[in-house]
Design an enzyme around this catalytic site. Structure first.
Site, mmCIF file in Angstrom:
data_model
loop_
_atom_site.group_PDB
_atom_site.id
_atom_site.type_symbol
_atom_site.label_atom_id
_atom_site.label_comp_id
_atom_site.label_asym_id
_atom_site.label_seq_id
_atom_site.Cartn_x
_atom_site.Cartn_y
_atom_site.Cartn_z
ATOM 1 N N ASP A 173 -6.079 6.412 -2.211
ATOM 2 C CA ASP A 173 -4.772 6.460 -1.564
ATOM 3 C C ASP A 173 -4.900 5.888 -0.149
ATOM 4 O OD1 ASP A 173 -1.910 7.684 -1.834
ATOM 5 O OD2 ASP A 173 -2.631 8.505 0.052
ATOM 6 N N TYR A 339 1.787 6.877 7.983
ATOM 7 C CA TYR A 339 2.907 6.060 7.511
ATOM 8 C C TYR A 339 3.733 5.542 8.683
ATOM 9 C CZ TYR A 339 1.934 8.060 2.896
ATOM 10 O OH TYR A 339 1.330 8.434 1.722
ATOM 11 N N HIS A 404 -1.881 9.333 -10.341
ATOM 12 C CA HIS A 404 -2.302 8.871 -9.020
ATOM 13 C C HIS A 404 -3.572 9.540 -8.512
ATOM 14 C CE1 HIS A 404 -1.974 7.249 -4.988
ATOM 15 N NE2 HIS A 404 -1.999 8.467 -4.473
#
Length: 425
Positions: A173, A339, A404
């Site tokens: 990730d 982010y 994921h």
């Protein structure tokens, strides 16, 4: 001579207004504390300060957490200006594997690989990245760029591989994105790389990241929702707009609270309403092979917040309890700040436009992974883009029926992939 003190009507008005200012200021601070700093958070803050005041800057301990063996060593090491918590297991002189976790996870997500690879003759090193777990969380959003995080890892490698030797690296990730940049910036420190879920994302000089994502997926796309939305004082009391001196004072108090990891954004408030455990259950059990959307006031992809979350077989209640304990303590802001630096990273990495990652690489992804099913990932692999940008790419593995969180869902298979690949070097 008798002295007479004269008070003009203007002076009386000034004095009365001064008293009014004090009253309004006190009232404003009370409202501020009541709405933005509930009692239970004050208690948690005080407890955190007390606990931290008794912690040593560098410590070694054996910890039994979840299903892990107590033989994993936990250390806190000062790197790049922060204290970083790291889990270590394996012979001291063995080849080092650096494991880099993603969002919303911790070093703990590598627990299976730490056990497996250390038993096979490697020294497994898995830190909590800055902003996560037991590692420091700088208050400034701008302290979470890829340059900061790669700098942290170089500092860590200088301790765990003091001869400046290259090490093996595994990322998942956001950990993969950081691993790609570590390999791009400092290929001399990376012997070989295994990345999970997230592909190398070459810089497009003509398009910033956030505006592109917003144009493609809209305002409810999770990366857009994660962007910083400052809580304004107007949301608390409209009259503060007309009292600039009070407004500035309260903003200063709000700034001070930022140093204690107060939530600065809208999404943090929503996560707080949902509760850390619910948020983590939603993320860790997500298996929809499509982009993730977080509509305001709703659950993941718009489902009801009352919908029960069934844990996958690979994730135990004990695992969730451990993750929850750390995110309740630290909050989500540190992880979200990664982010919030997507555009800043785009600006800072301009010198590497067109640069290739030139270390041996193996990429592994699940076919149900949201990252594999969005942002043109399949075409990027199939049409040769990844091989063009990563010329030493040796293998791409797409695991069927896997989501994921691949290193936890298929722990044994991932450990074997890592071992088989690194044995070549």
């Amino acid at each position: 001579m008798q002295h007479v003190r004269l008070t003009s009507p203007t002076m009386k008005v000034s004095l009365e207004f001064g008293h009014l200012q004090i009253i309004l200021l006190t009232f404003s601070v009370v409202i501020y504390i009541f709405f933005l700093f509930p009692t239970h958070r004050l208690t948690k803050l005080l407890n955190t300060i007390i606990l931290r005041s008794h912690q040593n800057p560098i410590q070694n301990s054996n910890t039994s957490t979840g299903n892990m063996a107590s033989s994993i060593e936990h250390r806190t090491i000062n790197v790049n200006g922060i204290n970083m918590h790291v889990a270590i297991k394996g012979p001291e002189n063995a080849p080092v594997i650096l494991f880099i976790h993603g969002f919303p996870q911790l070093w703990y997500s590598w627990r299976h690989q730490i056990e497996a690879l250390s038993s096979l003759g490697y020294r497994a090193v898995a830190p909590d990245l800055r902003g996560y777990g037991d590692t420091d969380a700088p208050a400034e959003v701008t302290s979470y760029t890829v340059l900061h995080v790669v700098g942290d890892l170089i500092g860590l490698l200088d301790v765990v591989a003091p001869k400046k030797e290259s090490v093996f690296v595994v990322g998942h990730d956001w950990g993969s994105l950081i691993a790609w940049h570590l390999s791009l910036f400092r290929p001399d420190r990376v012997k070989a790389l295994v990345t999970l879920s997230v592909l190398f994302n070459p810089r497009n000089p003509s398009r910033k990241v956030i505006s592109t994502l917003k144009a493609v997926y809209g305002d409810d796309y999770y990366m857009i929702r994660f962007q910083l939305v400052t809580v304004t004082l107007a949301n608390i009391s409209p009259f503060l707009d007309y009292m600039d001196w009070v407004s500035r004072f309260c903003r200063y108090v709000y700034y001070l609270k930022g140093s204690f990891n107060r939530e600065p954004g809208e999404i943090e408030a929503e996560f707080a309403e949902m509760g850390a455990e619910r948020v983590l259950r939603e993320f860790l059990s997500y298996r929809t092979p499509a982009p993730l959307f977080l509509p305001k006031g709703q659950g993941f992809n718009g489902k009801s917040l009352d919908t029960p979350v069934v844990l996958p077989t690979w994730l135990s209640e004990e695992d969730v309890k451990y993750y929850t304990s750390k995110f309740e303590q630290k909050g989500f802001t540190g992880g979200l700040n990664y982010y919030r630096n997507l555009d800043r990273n785009w600006e800072l990495t301009a010198p590497w436009t067109g640069a290739q990652v030139k270390v041996p690489v193996k990429f592994i992804v699940g076919d149900l992974d949201l990252t594999y099913n969005s942002l043109g990932a399949k075409d990027y692999i199939a049409k040769g883009g990844l091989k063009r940008d990563v010329p030493l790419l040796e293998d791409v593995v797409v695991m069927e029926g896997v989501g994921h969180f691949i290193n936890e869902e298929k722990a044994d298979e991932i450990s074997k992939h890592i071992y088989d690949f690194f044995q070549k070097f």
